[in-house]
Design a protein around this motif. Structure first.
Motif, PDB file in Angstrom:
ATOM      1  N   SER A 116       0.841  -1.213   0.000  1.00  0.00           N
ATOM      2  CA  SER A 116       0.000   0.000   0.000  1.00  0.00           C
ATOM      3  C   SER A 116       0.870   1.255   0.000  1.00  0.00           C
ATOM      4  CB  SER A 116      -0.982  -0.003   1.167  1.00  0.00           C
ATOM      5  OG  SER A 116      -0.340   0.348   2.358  1.00  0.00           O
ATOM      6  N   GLN A 117       2.012   1.200   0.679  1.00  0.00           N
ATOM      7  CA  GLN A 117       2.902   2.371   0.687  1.00  0.00           C
ATOM      8  C   GLN A 117       3.520   2.606  -0.693  1.00  0.00           C
ATOM      9  OE1 GLN A 117       5.665   2.788   4.057  1.00  0.00           O
ATOM     10  NE2 GLN A 117       4.381   1.337   5.143  1.00  0.00           N
TER      11      GLN A 117
ATOM     12  N   ALA B 293       0.755   3.925  -2.918  1.00  0.00           N
ATOM     13  CA  ALA B 293       0.405   5.310  -2.560  1.00  0.00           C
ATOM     14  C   ALA B 293       1.454   6.291  -3.074  1.00  0.00           C
ATOM     15  CB  ALA B 293       0.265   5.429  -1.050  1.00  0.00           C
ATOM     16  N   MET B 294       2.733   5.925  -2.972  1.00  0.00           N
ATOM     17  CA  MET B 294       3.775   6.837  -3.452  1.00  0.00           C
ATOM     18  C   MET B 294       3.710   6.966  -4.972  1.00  0.00           C
ATOM     19  SD  MET B 294       5.867   8.990  -2.561  1.00  0.00           S
ATOM     20  CE  MET B 294       5.945   8.773  -0.813  1.00  0.00           C
TER      21      MET B 294
ATOM     22  N   VAL C 172       0.991   6.748  -6.729  1.00  0.00           N
ATOM     23  CA  VAL C 172      -0.158   7.629  -6.995  1.00  0.00           C
ATOM     24  C   VAL C 172       0.221   9.085  -6.693  1.00  0.00           C
ATOM     25  CG1 VAL C 172      -2.517   8.219  -6.267  1.00  0.00           C
ATOM     26  CG2 VAL C 172      -1.865   5.836  -6.552  1.00  0.00           C
ATOM     27  N   ASN C 173       0.936   9.284  -5.584  1.00  0.00           N
ATOM     28  CA  ASN C 173       1.378  10.629  -5.194  1.00  0.00           C
ATOM     29  C   ASN C 173       2.157  11.294  -6.327  1.00  0.00           C
ATOM     30  OD1 ASN C 173       2.423  12.849  -3.512  1.00  0.00           O
ATOM     31  ND2 ASN C 173       4.317  11.672  -3.552  1.00  0.00           N
TER      32      ASN C 173
ATOM     33  N   VAL D 231       0.093  12.219  -9.401  1.00  0.00           N
ATOM     34  CA  VAL D 231      -0.708  13.441  -9.277  1.00  0.00           C
ATOM     35  C   VAL D 231       0.064  14.636  -9.840  1.00  0.00           C
ATOM     36  CG1 VAL D 231      -1.551  15.110  -7.568  1.00  0.00           C
ATOM     37  CG2 VAL D 231      -2.176  12.709  -7.376  1.00  0.00           C
ATOM     38  N   TRP D 232       1.369  14.655  -9.575  1.00  0.00           N
ATOM     39  CA  TRP D 232       2.184  15.762 -10.090  1.00  0.00           C
ATOM     40  C   TRP D 232       2.296  15.716 -11.603  1.00  0.00           C
ATOM     41  CZ3 TRP D 232       3.343  19.962  -7.514  1.00  0.00           C
ATOM     42  CH2 TRP D 232       3.268  19.916  -6.122  1.00  0.00           C
TER      43      TRP D 232
ATOM     44  N   VAL E  60      -0.008  14.531 -13.526  1.00  0.00           N
ATOM     45  CA  VAL E  60      -1.320  15.001 -13.988  1.00  0.00           C
ATOM     46  C   VAL E  60      -1.332  16.541 -13.992  1.00  0.00           C
ATOM     47  CG1 VAL E  60      -3.786  15.126 -13.411  1.00  0.00           C
ATOM     48  CG2 VAL E  60      -2.580  12.952 -13.235  1.00  0.00           C
ATOM     49  N   PHE E  61      -0.796  17.135 -12.915  1.00  0.00           N
ATOM     50  CA  PHE E  61      -0.735  18.598 -12.833  1.00  0.00           C
ATOM     51  C   PHE E  61       0.006  19.165 -14.041  1.00  0.00           C
ATOM     52  CE2 PHE E  61       2.284  22.041 -11.612  1.00  0.00           C
ATOM     53  CZ  PHE E  61       1.375  23.100 -11.572  1.00  0.00           C
ATOM     54  N   TRP E  62       1.168  18.575 -14.356  1.00  0.00           N
ATOM     55  CA  TRP E  62       1.971  19.119 -15.459  1.00  0.00           C
ATOM     56  C   TRP E  62       1.305  18.886 -16.814  1.00  0.00           C
ATOM     57  CZ3 TRP E  62       5.041  22.882 -14.817  1.00  0.00           C
ATOM     58  CH2 TRP E  62       5.765  23.026 -13.628  1.00  0.00           C
TER      59      TRP E  62
ATOM     60  N   GLY F 209      -1.013   4.954   3.335  1.00  0.00           N
ATOM     61  CA  GLY F 209      -1.211   4.986   1.884  1.00  0.00           C
ATOM     62  C   GLY F 209      -2.516   5.676   1.521  1.00  0.00           C
TER      63      GLY F 209
ATOM     64  N   LEU G 153      -2.209   9.379   2.066  1.00  0.00           N
ATOM     65  CA  LEU G 153      -1.419  10.034   1.015  1.00  0.00           C
ATOM     66  C   LEU G 153      -2.270  10.226  -0.245  1.00  0.00           C
ATOM     67  CD1 LEU G 153       1.471  11.062   0.567  1.00  0.00           C
ATOM     68  CD2 LEU G 153       2.022   8.866  -0.428  1.00  0.00           C
ATOM     69  N   ILE G 154      -3.045   9.196  -0.576  1.00  0.00           N
ATOM     70  CA  ILE G 154      -3.885   9.290  -1.776  1.00  0.00           C
ATOM     71  C   ILE G 154      -4.938  10.390  -1.590  1.00  0.00           C
ATOM     72  CG2 ILE G 154      -5.639   8.063  -3.147  1.00  0.00           C
ATOM     73  CD1 ILE G 154      -3.925   5.528  -2.715  1.00  0.00           C
TER      74      ILE G 154
ATOM     75  N   ARG H 216      -3.325  13.843  -1.867  1.00  0.00           N
ATOM     76  CA  ARG H 216      -2.945  14.194  -3.235  1.00  0.00           C
ATOM     77  C   ARG H 216      -4.166  14.474  -4.103  1.00  0.00           C
ATOM     78  NH1 ARG H 216       0.523  15.165  -0.408  1.00  0.00           N
ATOM     79  NH2 ARG H 216       2.708  14.622  -0.655  1.00  0.00           N
TER      80      ARG H 216
ATOM     81  N   ILE I   3      -4.818  18.022  -6.189  1.00  0.00           N
ATOM     82  CA  ILE I   3      -5.037  18.223  -7.629  1.00  0.00           C
ATOM     83  C   ILE I   3      -6.505  18.523  -7.939  1.00  0.00           C
ATOM     84  CG2 ILE I   3      -5.263  15.751  -8.279  1.00  0.00           C
ATOM     85  CD1 ILE I   3      -3.225  18.135 -10.348  1.00  0.00           C
TER      86      ILE I   3
END
Lengths: 265, 265
Positions: free
Chosen positions: A32-33, A36-37, A39-40, A43-44, A46-48, B177, B180-181, B184, B188
């Motif tokens: 899960s960690q 999650a990372m 996905v984290n 997200v960035w 996706v922003f760009w 996790g 964090l999701i 994030r 966004i």
């Protein structure tokens, strides 16, 4: 010399295996960690992507270049702390006098200490870095090869910088707050195009916060397939590592034992 | 003291204890300053390149002030989910249950007290950064009022989600996790990085209808573009989400309490 290096590489490989197995004891938490990372970081991206959909270029850099920055920073950071997981803990280990246990081993202190722990989330970063580069940038063979080399160079920089910032605890007592903010600054600046910055800030990015060796030189090396840029990036990373190691061993003379009774499982 | 009077006092104690740790407060300012400076450069370059006075209805100054608010809201969030998770795993929750107060309301009071202090501090530091780099924007008394009215509901909404994630510790091996999701997604989809006006047109109504935007985008947008009808719309959405999430938390909490086992001694 080579025999010694091979011996330390074997030690690092053994630690990575052991740390990995211990993470797998809590398989659900580990996975899960990692997810999650991943996905984290996504997200960035996706922003760009959204940003460049609206504004197609940023001082000549396009969405591919910024994704390359993220891929390099994430894979470098992931490899650095997936393997040398204690690098980010250094400030607190020093402040709490917890180096004692590592001094008892017949190995060089710093290299042994660094590989003693693994950051589970870092593997999410590493995985993200390589996957996003392959899937979104779609490199040819020479670019991919250069990317792998540059991700290793970035990893060297992150380890060196974490050692440098963590070693402040030798001089300031508990430097956890300052160390954390300094590391945050490096990571944050490393994930934005260096072309945004000018003047003294640009100078800062090649000295005090060496993000230019992550977000500028390696990306230029990949854009132009330029070995001089790649060599400059690698040179910068090695310099940061040398600075970190030097400050650590200089500071070690000021280390005071915590008289802690500690066991390592 | 009546059963409700103690909660404002708990919030006050939390706020005062938060003010006691100046080192921690100051270290967060560095991160906020770095992030705002990077965003400033990103948008300065973008506005200059597009040759536009406004993008998505925001001038450069409005954009930076919008980001000051979104960052202040995001960075003011206390570690609610981690605290609840820890209470569950360490068994501290069973001690809390003995106390003559509701555990969820105790956590809500603590969170609101801590968050208020952090938010005000972040706002002050962010405002200084914005004033130095882009100067003031035209603020109306009514705009400030409706902005301030929308912030507490945003904090409660965010608390309810975080509290639910923390309670997940009753069933999950690791909740970090999930947290964090969520954070994030808020970044966004909630408009922390980009105002929703800069998203593709077809996506904007969807994002405005989601709870994430009621936490971040809604209040920040109201300060920059004050409008009573927009506030009424936001307030209805915030209250609806609070109602639904409160019911969900109540259900989750009751179900979770059935899994609490404590052994005295």
């Amino acid at each position: 010399m080579f025999k010694k290096l091979a011996s330390y590489l074997a030690l690092a490989v053994t630690y990575v295996k052991l740390n990995f197995l211990s993470q797998l004891e809590y398989r659900g938490a580990f996975l899960s960690q990692v997810v999650a990372m991943f996905v984290n970081d996504s997200v960035w991206v996706v922003f760009w992507v959204l940003f460049f959909t609206r504004f197609p270029a940023l001082r000549g850099w396009n969405v591919s270049d910024v994704i390359t920055i993220w891929a390099l920073a994430a894979s470098g950071f992931g490899l650095a702390h997936g393997i040398c997981g204690n690098a980010l803990q250094l400030a607190s280990l020093i402040a709490r006098g917890q180096l004692d246990v590592w001094m008892l081993y017949p190995r060089a202190l710093l290299s042994h200490l660094l590989v003693g722990r693994m950051s589970a989330t870092a593997w999410g970063d590493a995985l993200f870095g390589y996957v996003v580069y392959l899937v979104m940038v779609r490199p040819d063979c020479p670019h991919l090869l250069l990317f792998v080399l540059l991700s290793l160079s970035t990893a060297v920089l992150f380890v060196g910088f974490s050692v440098l910032s963590g070693s402040l605890s030798f001089y300031l007592g508990n430097s956890e707050g300052v160390t954390e903010q300094w590391n945050f600054s490096l990571i944050t600046f490393s994930t934005y195009p260096a072309t945004l910055f000018e003047g003294w800030v640009k100078l800062l990015l090649f000295t005090l916060i060496p993000a230019g060796f992550v977000s500028y030189l390696p990306v230029e090396a990949l854009r132009q397939l330029s070995l001089p840029h790649a060599a400059a990036a690698l040179g910068g990373s090695v310099m940061v590592l040398v600075a970190g190691v030097s400050v650590f061993y200089h500071g070690l003379g000021r280390y005071e034992s915590g008289n802690l009774m500690e066991m390592r499982g | 003291m009546s059963s409700w009077q103690k909660y404002p006092w708990i919030a006050l104690v939390a706020a005062r204890s938060n003010l006691a740790y100046w080192g921690d407060v100051a270290s967060r300012f560095i991160f906020l300053g770095v992030v705002l400076y990077i965003f400033l450069r990103l948008w300065q370059v973008t506005y200059a390149q597009m040759g536009a006075a406004e993008l998505g209805g925001f001038t450069l100054a409005q954009m930076l002030w919008y980001l000051v608010i979104t960052e202040s809201i995001t960075l003011s969030g206390p570690r609610v989910a981690q605290a609840v998770d820890e209470d569950v795993r360490t068994g501290v929750l069973s001690v809390q249950l003995v106390r003559p107060m509701s555990y969820p309301l105790f956590r809500l009071s603590t969170t609101m007290g801590e968050r208020l202090v952090r938010f005000v501090m972040n706002l002050l530091v962010g405002s200084v950064v914005a004033l130095v780099f882009v100067g003031p924007i035209k603020l109306e008394g009514a705009g400030c009022l409706i902005f301030l009215l929308s912030v507490p509901a945003a904090f409660i909404l965010d608390f309810l989600t975080n509290f639910s994630i923390g309670l997940g510790a009753f069933w999950l091996e690791d909740t970090s996790g999930l947290l964090l999701i969520y954070s994030r997604l808020t970044m966004i989809l909630g408009g922390m990085l980009l105002p929703l006006e800069l998203f593709p047109d077809w996506l904007q109504p969807v994002l405005k209808a989601l709870p994430f935007s009621s936490v971040i985008y809604g209040p920040a947008h109201l300060l920059v573009h004050p409008d009573w009808s927009a506030w009424a719309d936001l307030a209805i959405r915030q209250l609806s989400f609070i109602l639904v999430l409160s019911l969900f938390v109540a259900f989750l909490y009751r179900t979770a309490l059935k899994r609490v086992f404590s052994n005295g001694g």
